[in-house]
Scaffold this motif. Sequence first.
Motif, PDB file in Angstrom:
ATOM      1  N   UNK A   1       0.839  -1.189   0.000  1.00 22.73           N
ATOM      2  CA  UNK A   1       0.000   0.000   0.000  1.00 22.73           C
ATOM      3  C   UNK A   1       0.877   1.243   0.000  1.00 22.73           C
ATOM      4  N   UNK A   2       1.253   1.639  -1.185  1.00 29.08           N
ATOM      5  CA  UNK A   2       2.087   2.827  -1.331  1.00 29.08           C
ATOM      6  C   UNK A   2       1.311   4.079  -0.913  1.00 29.08           C
ATOM      7  N   UNK A   3       2.026   4.995  -0.322  1.00 30.84           N
ATOM      8  CA  UNK A   3       1.449   6.284   0.066  1.00 30.84           C
ATOM      9  C   UNK A   3       0.325   6.164   1.087  1.00 30.84           C
ATOM     10  N   UNK A   4       0.346   5.111   1.901  1.00 30.56           N
ATOM     11  CA  UNK A   4      -0.608   4.993   2.988  1.00 30.56           C
ATOM     12  C   UNK A   4       0.072   5.406   4.284  1.00 30.56           C
ATOM     13  N   UNK A   5      -0.676   6.020   5.172  1.00 29.51           N
ATOM     14  CA  UNK A   5      -0.181   6.439   6.477  1.00 29.51           C
ATOM     15  C   UNK A   5      -0.788   5.544   7.547  1.00 29.51           C
ATOM     16  N   UNK A   6      -0.161   5.518   8.711  1.00 26.30           N
ATOM     17  CA  UNK A   6      -0.634   4.697   9.825  1.00 26.30           C
ATOM     18  C   UNK A   6      -0.923   5.608  11.017  1.00 26.30           C
ATOM     19  N   UNK A   7      -2.114   5.471  11.600  1.00 25.23           N
ATOM     20  CA  UNK A   7      -2.475   6.206  12.803  1.00 25.23           C
ATOM     21  C   UNK A   7      -2.506   5.217  13.959  1.00 25.23           C
ATOM     22  N   UNK A   8      -1.698   5.499  14.997  1.00 25.45           N
ATOM     23  CA  UNK A   8      -1.597   4.605  16.151  1.00 25.45           C
ATOM     24  C   UNK A   8      -2.290   5.221  17.367  1.00 25.45           C
ATOM     25  N   UNK A   9      -2.690   4.362  18.277  1.00 25.49           N
ATOM     26  CA  UNK A   9      -3.491   4.770  19.436  1.00 25.49           C
ATOM     27  C   UNK A   9      -2.921   4.206  20.732  1.00 25.49           C
ATOM     28  N   UNK A  11      -5.250   3.359  23.124  1.00 25.96           N
ATOM     29  CA  UNK A  11      -6.322   2.490  23.625  1.00 25.96           C
ATOM     30  C   UNK A  11      -7.165   1.951  22.475  1.00 25.96           C
ATOM     31  N   UNK A  12      -7.647   0.744  22.656  1.00 27.52           N
ATOM     32  CA  UNK A  12      -8.503   0.112  21.657  1.00 27.52           C
ATOM     33  C   UNK A  12      -9.785   0.909  21.479  1.00 27.52           C
ATOM     34  N   UNK A  13     -10.300   1.461  22.569  1.00 26.76           N
ATOM     35  CA  UNK A  13     -11.534   2.246  22.510  1.00 26.76           C
ATOM     36  C   UNK A  13     -11.380   3.419  21.538  1.00 26.76           C
ATOM     37  N   UNK A  14     -10.234   4.117  21.604  1.00 27.76           N
ATOM     38  CA  UNK A  14     -10.020   5.256  20.704  1.00 27.76           C
ATOM     39  C   UNK A  14      -9.837   4.795  19.258  1.00 27.76           C
ATOM     40  N   UNK A  15      -9.198   3.646  19.064  1.00 25.63           N
ATOM     41  CA  UNK A  15      -9.013   3.105  17.711  1.00 25.63           C
ATOM     42  C   UNK A  15     -10.362   2.782  17.074  1.00 25.63           C
ATOM     43  N   UNK A  16     -11.231   2.133  17.822  1.00 22.28           N
ATOM     44  CA  UNK A  16     -12.551   1.768  17.294  1.00 22.28           C
ATOM     45  C   UNK A  16     -13.421   3.008  17.078  1.00 22.28           C
ATOM     46  N   UNK A  17     -13.283   3.987  17.957  1.00 21.61           N
ATOM     47  CA  UNK A  17     -14.029   5.237  17.806  1.00 21.61           C
ATOM     48  C   UNK A  17     -13.569   5.962  16.530  1.00 21.61           C
ATOM     49  N   UNK A  37       7.477  -1.405  14.790  1.00 23.91           N
ATOM     50  CA  UNK A  37       8.382  -0.261  14.810  1.00 23.91           C
ATOM     51  C   UNK A  37       7.764   0.966  15.491  1.00 23.91           C
ATOM     52  N   UNK A  38       6.450   0.931  15.704  1.00 23.39           N
ATOM     53  CA  UNK A  38       5.750   2.050  16.349  1.00 23.39           C
ATOM     54  C   UNK A  38       5.395   1.634  17.772  1.00 23.39           C
ATOM     55  N   UNK A  39       5.851   2.409  18.742  1.00 23.99           N
ATOM     56  CA  UNK A  39       5.520   2.118  20.138  1.00 23.99           C
ATOM     57  C   UNK A  39       4.177   2.753  20.456  1.00 23.99           C
ATOM     58  N   UNK A  40       3.212   1.926  20.805  1.00 22.35           N
ATOM     59  CA  UNK A  40       1.875   2.425  21.135  1.00 22.35           C
ATOM     60  C   UNK A  40       1.255   1.478  22.160  1.00 22.35           C
ATOM     61  N   UNK A  41       0.270   1.976  22.883  1.00 21.39           N
ATOM     62  CA  UNK A  41      -0.363   1.174  23.911  1.00 21.39           C
ATOM     63  C   UNK A  41      -1.465   0.284  23.382  1.00 21.39           C
ATOM     64  N   UNK A  42      -1.729   0.357  22.112  1.00 19.29           N
ATOM     65  CA  UNK A  42      -2.829  -0.401  21.516  1.00 19.29           C
ATOM     66  C   UNK A  42      -2.299  -1.221  20.352  1.00 19.29           C
ATOM     67  N   UNK A  43      -2.797  -2.432  20.227  1.00 22.96           N
ATOM     68  CA  UNK A  43      -2.350  -3.328  19.150  1.00 22.96           C
ATOM     69  C   UNK A  43      -3.015  -3.022  17.814  1.00 22.96           C
ATOM     70  N   UNK A  44      -4.030  -2.153  17.812  1.00 21.04           N
ATOM     71  CA  UNK A  44      -4.739  -1.803  16.579  1.00 21.04           C
ATOM     72  C   UNK A  44      -4.308  -0.435  16.071  1.00 21.04           C
ATOM     73  N   UNK A  45      -4.144  -0.347  14.783  1.00 24.12           N
ATOM     74  CA  UNK A  45      -3.882   0.933  14.118  1.00 24.12           C
ATOM     75  C   UNK A  45      -4.816   1.051  12.920  1.00 24.12           C
ATOM     76  N   UNK A  46      -4.861   2.238  12.360  1.00 28.76           N
ATOM     77  CA  UNK A  46      -5.669   2.478  11.163  1.00 28.76           C
ATOM     78  C   UNK A  46      -4.738   2.967  10.067  1.00 28.76           C
ATOM     79  N   UNK A  47      -4.808   2.319   8.899  1.00 28.04           N
ATOM     80  CA  UNK A  47      -4.075   2.775   7.722  1.00 28.04           C
ATOM     81  C   UNK A  47      -5.053   3.538   6.835  1.00 28.04           C
ATOM     82  N   UNK A  48      -4.540   4.575   6.186  1.00 29.39           N
ATOM     83  CA  UNK A  48      -5.369   5.332   5.252  1.00 29.39           C
ATOM     84  C   UNK A  48      -4.478   5.969   4.196  1.00 29.39           C
ATOM     85  N   UNK A  49      -5.032   6.235   2.999  1.00 20.86           N
ATOM     86  CA  UNK A  49      -4.246   6.874   1.936  1.00 20.86           C
ATOM     87  C   UNK A  49      -3.834   8.289   2.338  1.00 20.86           C
ATOM     88  N   UNK A  50      -2.628   8.658   1.965  1.00 18.10           N
ATOM     89  CA  UNK A  50      -2.087   9.976   2.317  1.00 18.10           C
ATOM     90  C   UNK A  50      -2.987  11.112   1.840  1.00 18.10           C
TER      91      UNK A  50
END
Length: 84
Positions: A1-9, A11-17, A37-50
């Motif tokens: 997925x070229x040109x996609x960004x990752x948003x990390x959280x 908490x799982x609650x904030x990721x789902x929200x 490679x990203x230190x975060x407190x939640x195992x879920x992230x969201x990828x989206x196009x730049x």
Amino acid sequence: MEDWLVMAFDSTQQALRAEMLLEYAEVEIDLCPTPKEITAGCALSIQFPQQFLTVVKDVVAREQVEIRGIYMRRETGEYDNISL
């Protein structure tokens, strides 16, 4: 997925929200495991196009979603934090 960004959280609650809010805003997203490679407190992230970065930032700010950060993957496999 070229040109996609990752948003990390922290908490799982904030990721789902964020997932719900971004889908409502018609942003193309993919729920995925947080890259090791990203230190975060939640195992879920969201990828989206730049191309949706401005919309994502607006939703996060307006809805006060608590995020760890938004990251861009380099060719080396490391991630750079994009300042909000």
